[in-house]
Design a protein around this motif. Structure first.
Motif, mmCIF file in Angstrom:
data_model
loop_
_atom_site.group_PDB
_atom_site.id
_atom_site.type_symbol
_atom_site.label_atom_id
_atom_site.label_comp_id
_atom_site.label_asym_id
_atom_site.label_seq_id
_atom_site.Cartn_x
_atom_site.Cartn_y
_atom_site.Cartn_z
ATOM 1 N N ASP A 145 0.832 -1.202 0.000
ATOM 2 C CA ASP A 145 0.000 0.000 0.000
ATOM 3 C C ASP A 145 0.870 1.256 0.000
ATOM 4 O OD1 ASP A 145 -2.242 -1.654 0.157
ATOM 5 O OD2 ASP A 145 -2.207 -1.636 2.348
ATOM 6 N N THR A 146 0.238 2.354 -0.366
ATOM 7 C CA THR A 146 0.961 3.628 -0.410
ATOM 8 C C THR A 146 0.222 4.673 0.411
ATOM 9 O OG1 THR A 146 1.804 3.165 -2.634
ATOM 10 C CG2 THR A 146 1.862 5.457 -1.900
ATOM 11 N N GLU A 147 0.977 5.421 1.182
ATOM 12 C CA GLU A 147 0.411 6.523 1.953
ATOM 13 C C GLU A 147 1.099 7.821 1.554
ATOM 14 O OE1 GLU A 147 -0.165 7.170 6.675
ATOM 15 O OE2 GLU A 147 1.840 7.554 5.859
ATOM 16 N N ARG A 158 2.509 15.272 11.309
ATOM 17 C CA ARG A 158 2.328 14.517 10.063
ATOM 18 C C ARG A 158 0.840 14.210 9.867
ATOM 19 N NH1 ARG A 158 2.460 9.327 7.911
ATOM 20 N NH2 ARG A 158 3.821 9.054 6.083
ATOM 21 N N GLU A 159 0.301 14.639 8.712
ATOM 22 C CA GLU A 159 -1.118 14.480 8.427
ATOM 23 C C GLU A 159 -1.291 13.613 7.175
ATOM 24 O OE1 GLU A 159 -5.024 17.264 7.383
ATOM 25 O OE2 GLU A 159 -2.995 18.036 7.131
ATOM 26 N N ARG A 160 -1.926 12.475 7.340
ATOM 27 C CA ARG A 160 -2.195 11.622 6.171
ATOM 28 C C ARG A 160 -3.302 12.250 5.337
ATOM 29 N NH1 ARG A 160 -4.494 5.522 6.754
ATOM 30 N NH2 ARG A 160 -2.328 5.018 7.291
ATOM 31 N N ILE A 161 -3.062 12.351 4.018
ATOM 32 C CA ILE A 161 -4.076 12.912 3.126
ATOM 33 C C ILE A 161 -4.548 11.916 2.084
ATOM 34 C CG2 ILE A 161 -3.216 15.267 3.432
ATOM 35 C CD1 ILE A 161 -1.923 15.010 0.648
ATOM 36 N N LEU A 162 -3.783 10.818 1.911
ATOM 37 C CA LEU A 162 -4.140 9.860 0.866
ATOM 38 C C LEU A 162 -3.602 8.483 1.228
ATOM 39 C CD1 LEU A 162 -5.422 9.662 -2.008
ATOM 40 C CD2 LEU A 162 -3.115 10.025 -2.929
ATOM 41 N N PHE A 163 -4.427 7.471 0.992
ATOM 42 C CA PHE A 163 -3.997 6.100 1.221
ATOM 43 C C PHE A 163 -4.552 5.233 0.094
ATOM 44 C CE2 PHE A 163 -4.031 1.861 3.086
ATOM 45 C CZ PHE A 163 -2.785 1.813 3.696
ATOM 46 N N THR A 164 -3.684 4.501 -0.592
ATOM 47 C CA THR A 164 -4.106 3.703 -1.742
ATOM 48 C C THR A 164 -3.664 2.255 -1.587
ATOM 49 O OG1 THR A 164 -2.092 4.097 -3.029
ATOM 50 C CG2 THR A 164 -3.848 5.733 -3.227
#
Length: 214
Positions: A145-147, A158-164
């Motif tokens: 997976d990619t973050e 650190r703010e996650r904005i996308l997870f694929t």
């Protein structure tokens, strides 16, 4: 005596007629002047829509991604094939503070904003660093997976904005300005066909827009 009176009346009549003619000419002159006035035509210049802007981004900013897409799709991709599909507000539910040591380790792989206050982190999640045979540090993939996250350089927030998932590859990120970033990649469908995808995120409004192939 009668002749002089008649002559005087005739002379006055001629003067009156001449005065009337001159007055009419003045009226015609005014009408002519009015008829020469032309109505102004206002031309409305339309602002470029999302696709126009997207075209400039793909041609001038996302150069590495564009080359990858062109080679993977045999040049069949065009910016006009992308449609904006979603607009989401990123909710701060997965915020962490990045350790200073880890930040420094991955610093060479971060993408800095123009004012250097923020970075795009596409690599630290699920990946690790090690020294290769020549002694150089190598980034090695781990998780499928990619973050994608935004990290504040000063506070290390650190703010996650996308997870694929594994079917999506994030290839490139570029900043448009100090608070807006483009993230570009591609998703493989069930036929293993690569479909281009672009996200745009605003760190102020927290809006995440998504463009995908039709």
């Amino acid at each position: 005596m009668q002749y002089n009176r008649t002559h005087a009346l005739y002379f006055l009549a001629v003067i009156f007629v001449a005065w009337l003619i001159q007055g009419c000419n003045g009226c015609n002159s005014d009408k002519a002047g009015t008829s020469k006035t032309t109505d102004s035509v206002e031309t409305t210049v339309q602002a470029p829509d999302a696709k126009d802007t997207l075209r400039s981004w793909t041609e001038l900013r996302l150069i590495n991604w564009k080359g990858w897409i062109d080679s993977s799709t045999a040049g069949a991709f065009g910016p006009d094939s992308l449609e904006r599909t979603t607009v989401d507000t990123v909710v701060a539910i997965d915020n962490t503070t990045m350790e200073e040591e880890r930040f420094e380790e991955f610093r060479p792989y971060f993408v800095y904003s123009p004012d250097s206050s923020q970075v795009v982190d596409m690599v630290s999640y699920g990946n690790f660093l090690h020294k290769g045979k020549n002694g150089k540090v190598v980034l090695e993939a781990g998780e499928p997976d990619t973050e994608v996250a935004i990290v504040d350089v000063q506070t290390k927030k650190r703010e996650r904005i996308l997870f694929t998932g594994p079917s999506t590859i994030v290839k490139e990120a570029v900043w448009i300005n100090d608070h807006t970033v483009l993230i570009a990649g591609g998703t493989y469908n069930e036929q293993n066909r690569l479909l281009p995808v672009i996200w745009r995120y605003d760190t102020v409004s927290k809006l995440l827009e998504n463009w995908e192939a039709e």
